[in-house]
Enzyme design. Structure first.
Site, short mmCIF file in Angstrom:
data_model
loop_
_atom_site.label_atom_id
_atom_site.label_comp_id
_atom_site.label_asym_id
_atom_site.label_seq_id
_atom_site.Cartn_x
_atom_site.Cartn_y
_atom_site.Cartn_z
CD GLN A 86 -27.25 72.18 41.96
OE1 GLN A 86 -27.79 72.71 41.00
NE2 GLN A 86 -27.88 71.30 42.72
CD GLU B 140 -35.68 85.00 37.99
OE1 GLU B 140 -35.31 85.72 38.92
OE2 GLU B 140 -36.75 85.14 37.37
CG PHE C 106 -32.81 89.63 32.93
CD1 PHE C 106 -32.34 90.76 33.58
CD2 PHE C 106 -32.15 88.42 33.12
CE1 PHE C 106 -31.23 90.68 34.42
CE2 PHE C 106 -31.04 88.34 33.95
CZ PHE C 106 -30.58 89.48 34.60
NE ARG D 81 -58.49 55.94 45.02
CZ ARG D 81 -59.04 55.20 44.07
NH1 ARG D 81 -60.23 55.52 43.58
NH2 ARG D 81 -58.40 54.16 43.60
CB ILE E 267 -34.44 85.07 26.32
CG1 ILE E 267 -32.90 85.00 26.18
CG2 ILE E 267 -34.90 86.42 26.90
CD1 ILE E 267 -32.12 84.93 27.49
CB THR F 123 -28.91 75.77 39.29
OG1 THR F 123 -27.57 76.04 39.72
CG2 THR F 123 -28.96 75.78 37.77
N GLY G 142 -51.87 58.87 43.65
CA GLY G 142 -51.69 57.56 43.01
C GLY G 142 -51.67 57.69 41.49
CD GLN H 89 -45.88 57.83 45.60
OE1 GLN H 89 -45.39 58.30 44.59
NE2 GLN H 89 -46.00 56.54 45.79
C1 LIG Z 1 -37.69 77.95 31.02
C2 LIG Z 1 -36.45 78.76 31.22
C3 LIG Z 1 -36.51 80.14 31.24
C4 LIG Z 1 -35.35 80.90 31.39
N1 LIG Z 1 -35.44 82.28 31.33
C5 LIG Z 1 -34.29 83.01 31.29
C6 LIG Z 1 -34.33 84.43 31.05
O1 LIG Z 1 -35.40 85.03 30.90
N2 LIG Z 1 -33.17 85.11 30.95
C7 LIG Z 1 -31.96 84.50 31.10
O2 LIG Z 1 -30.96 85.19 31.00
N3 LIG Z 1 -31.88 83.16 31.35
C8 LIG Z 1 -33.02 82.40 31.44
N4 LIG Z 1 -32.95 81.04 31.65
C9 LIG Z 1 -31.65 80.40 31.80
C10 LIG Z 1 -31.39 79.85 33.19
O3 LIG Z 1 -31.16 80.90 34.08
C11 LIG Z 1 -30.20 78.86 33.07
O4 LIG Z 1 -30.69 77.71 32.41
C12 LIG Z 1 -29.60 78.52 34.41
O5 LIG Z 1 -28.96 79.63 34.96
C13 LIG Z 1 -28.61 77.35 34.33
O6 LIG Z 1 -27.71 77.49 33.27
P1 LIG Z 1 -27.47 76.25 32.27
O7 LIG Z 1 -28.81 75.82 31.80
O8 LIG Z 1 -26.49 76.67 31.24
O9 LIG Z 1 -26.87 75.09 33.16
P2 LIG Z 1 -25.33 74.91 33.58
O10 LIG Z 1 -24.77 76.18 34.10
O11 LIG Z 1 -24.61 74.23 32.48
O12 LIG Z 1 -25.48 73.89 34.78
C14 LIG Z 1 -25.63 72.47 34.64
C15 LIG Z 1 -25.58 71.86 36.04
O13 LIG Z 1 -24.28 72.10 36.61
C16 LIG Z 1 -24.43 72.77 37.85
N5 LIG Z 1 -23.28 73.66 38.03
C17 LIG Z 1 -22.79 74.59 37.17
N6 LIG Z 1 -21.75 75.22 37.72
C18 LIG Z 1 -21.56 74.68 38.95
C19 LIG Z 1 -20.65 74.91 40.02
N7 LIG Z 1 -19.69 75.83 39.94
N8 LIG Z 1 -20.78 74.16 41.14
C20 LIG Z 1 -21.75 73.23 41.26
N9 LIG Z 1 -22.65 72.97 40.28
C21 LIG Z 1 -22.56 73.69 39.16
C22 LIG Z 1 -25.76 73.50 37.76
O14 LIG Z 1 -26.30 73.81 39.03
C23 LIG Z 1 -26.59 72.47 37.01
O15 LIG Z 1 -27.06 71.52 37.90
C24 LIG Z 1 -34.10 80.26 31.55
C25 LIG Z 1 -34.04 78.85 31.57
C26 LIG Z 1 -35.19 78.11 31.39
C27 LIG Z 1 -35.08 76.61 31.36
#
Ligand SMILES: Cc1cc2nc3c(=O)[nH]c(=O)nc-3n(C[C@H](O)[C@H](O)[C@H](O)COP(=O)(O)OP(=O)(O)OC[C@H]3O[C@@H](n4cnc5c(N)ncnc54)[C@H](O)[C@@H]3O)c2cc1C
Length: 380
Positions: A368, A364, A122, A268, A156, A366, A340, A337
């Site tokens: 937020q 999937e 995806f 422990r 991805i 954050t 330890g 924690q």
């Molecule tokens: C190990 C891993 C596997 C993944 N697998 C997939 C996958 O299979 N397919 C896929 O499509 N994606 C995948 N992702 C991507 C993942 O879904 C994104 O990393 C995630 O949605 C956040 O996007 P970003 O990293 O660009 O962070 P950003 O969007 O840049 O966010 C940075 C920070 O700002 C906050 N933020 C952003 N906008 C707002 C707002 N409007 N209000 C408040 N806070 C905000 C966020 O919550 C976060 O704390 C994967 C990521 C990782 C690390």
């Protein structure tokens, strides 16, 4: 929730499988070396886990969402990364196809997913479009019977293993934000498709993550998935189910941390007695167990709400992901924690659980973004 005998038996089978097959040796090797364990992938497929929730007519087991969350929870309790093996074909991999694939597309792409023969990933996120997935820059331009795709997807999950990717691309740049985006099934062997190098991650090592680069990739119009320009709403529907899966994964991680902490606290000794006898430690354990139970109730009842088609089920999926993932991080923190200095050492399981837990509040959507979804629903 009191589980019926059917679900109790299912849970027992999932637990037996995970405890027998996910050996410590395999887990440690995956964490150390990354890569992917194909033997376990095929074994999970043989037992039907890849298609636990997929319809029988497409080679799946036809299970419901509760069976699926029980599977993910039990697998993650033993090894979070291995839970992803069976989780993805049931959630993000098959989601867009089930939601809006044509009968031909479903017949072609879903059975090999259920049998474990093929993998579909995806691919929504881009370097400049994470939480704001509507900011996608990948373009798909019509050229006769083909769409020509160019762009870059990042982070991805499973990209280096994939036979196909569901790619989200802008088909109508005149439409702003999340409008004018369409989905395509892209064969990873098509000319112009390449991969970035596998990312070096904090946790969930053993399921590779990389970029997918598309340079003038010609995708036949029969591989347009769902209605033109309306791909984003399918993405959201697919993510509901995926979010419940991440919540179940978080629950499994937290359960493992609790069990390890109880065992350790009883063994422990400091100041002449087991540390479990100190109220500061036993209260941490009480809080961990209480939060876990709250998450479990929420996740199981949302699984039922989802299958019953309740109107607020999508919002509840977001609530489950928000609460369970943050809870798993709190619980993993306390588990380290309680252990330890030993909890900081790789020899102890909670060290890996702590690292694995960290991703659950990020991918999937954050925490937020979940708050935005929930607030958006409540404040309409
Ligand atoms: C190990 C891993 C596997 C993944 N697998 C997939 C996958 O299979 N397919 C896929 O499509 N994606 C995948 N992702 C991507 C993942 O879904 C994104 O990393 C995630 O949605 C956040 O996007 P970003 O990293 O660009 O962070 P950003 O969007 O840049 O966010 C940075 C920070 O700002 C906050 N933020 C952003 N906008 C707002 C707002 N409007 N209000 C408040 N806070 C905000 C966020 O919550 C976060 O704390 C994967 C990521 C990782 C690390």
């Amino acid at each position: 929730m009191i589980l019926s005998d059917k679900y109790k038996l299912l849970r027992k089978n999932f637990r037996n499988f995970a405890e027998t097959e996910f050996t410590t040796e395999i887990q440690e090797q995956l964490d150390r070396e990354g890569g992917f364990n194909w033997d376990l992938h095929y074994k999970m497929a043989k037992y039907g886990f890849m298609g636990i929730k997929l319809p029988v007519e497409y080679g799946g087991q036809g299970g419901d969402t509760l069976a699926y969350v029980l599977m993910v929870e039990e697998f993650a309790r033993v090894c979070p990364v291995l839970s992803i093996y069976a989780n993805t074909p049931n959630s993000l991999g098959s989601g867009p196809l089930l939601t809006c694939g044509t009968p031909e597309q479903k017949k072609k792409y879903i059975p090999p997913l259920a049998s474990g023969e093929k993998k579909i990933v995806f691919a929504l996120t881009e370097p400049g479009a994470g939480s704001d997935a509507g900011g996608t820059l990948t373009r798909a331009v019509k050229d006769g019977e083909y769409y020509v795709l160019s762009g870059r997807k990042c982070f991805i999950s499973g990209a280096p293993l994939a036979d196909y990717a569901v790619i989200y691309a802008k088909t109508n740049p005149a439409l702003k934000g999340n409008k004018g985006i369409s989905m395509f099934i892209v064969d990873m062997k098509l000319p112009g498709v390449s991969l970035g190098k596998p990312e070096l991650k904090m946790g969930i090592n053993g399921y590779p993550t990389s970029d997918i680069i598309l340079e003038n990739v010609r995708v036949h119009e029969s591989d347009l998935l769902g209605p033109l320009d309306k791909g984003f709403s399918t993405a959201l529907k697919t993510l509901d189910g995926g979010r419940l899966g991440v919540a179940a994964q978080s629950l499994g991680i937290a359960q493992c941390c609790l069990e390890e902490s109880i065992r350790y606290a009883k063994e422990r000794k400091q100041f002449g007695r087991p540390i479990a006898k100190f109220q500061a430690i036993s209260f941490m354990i009480a809080d961990m167990a209480t939060e876990i139970e709250a998450a479990r109730e929420m996740i199981y009842s949302t699984a039922l709400a989802k299958d019953a088609g309740e109107k607020d089920a999508p919002m509840k999926c977001s609530m489950c992901k928000l609460f369970a993932s943050e809870m798993a991080n709190r619980v993993a923190y306390k588990a380290v924690q309680i252990h330890g200095g030993y909890g900081y050492m790789r020899d102890y399981k909670v060290e890996r659980m702590y690292r694995d837990a960290r991703i659950t509040t990020i991918y999937e959507g954050t925490s937020q973004v979940q708050q935005m979804v929930i607030a958006g629903n409540l404040l309409k």
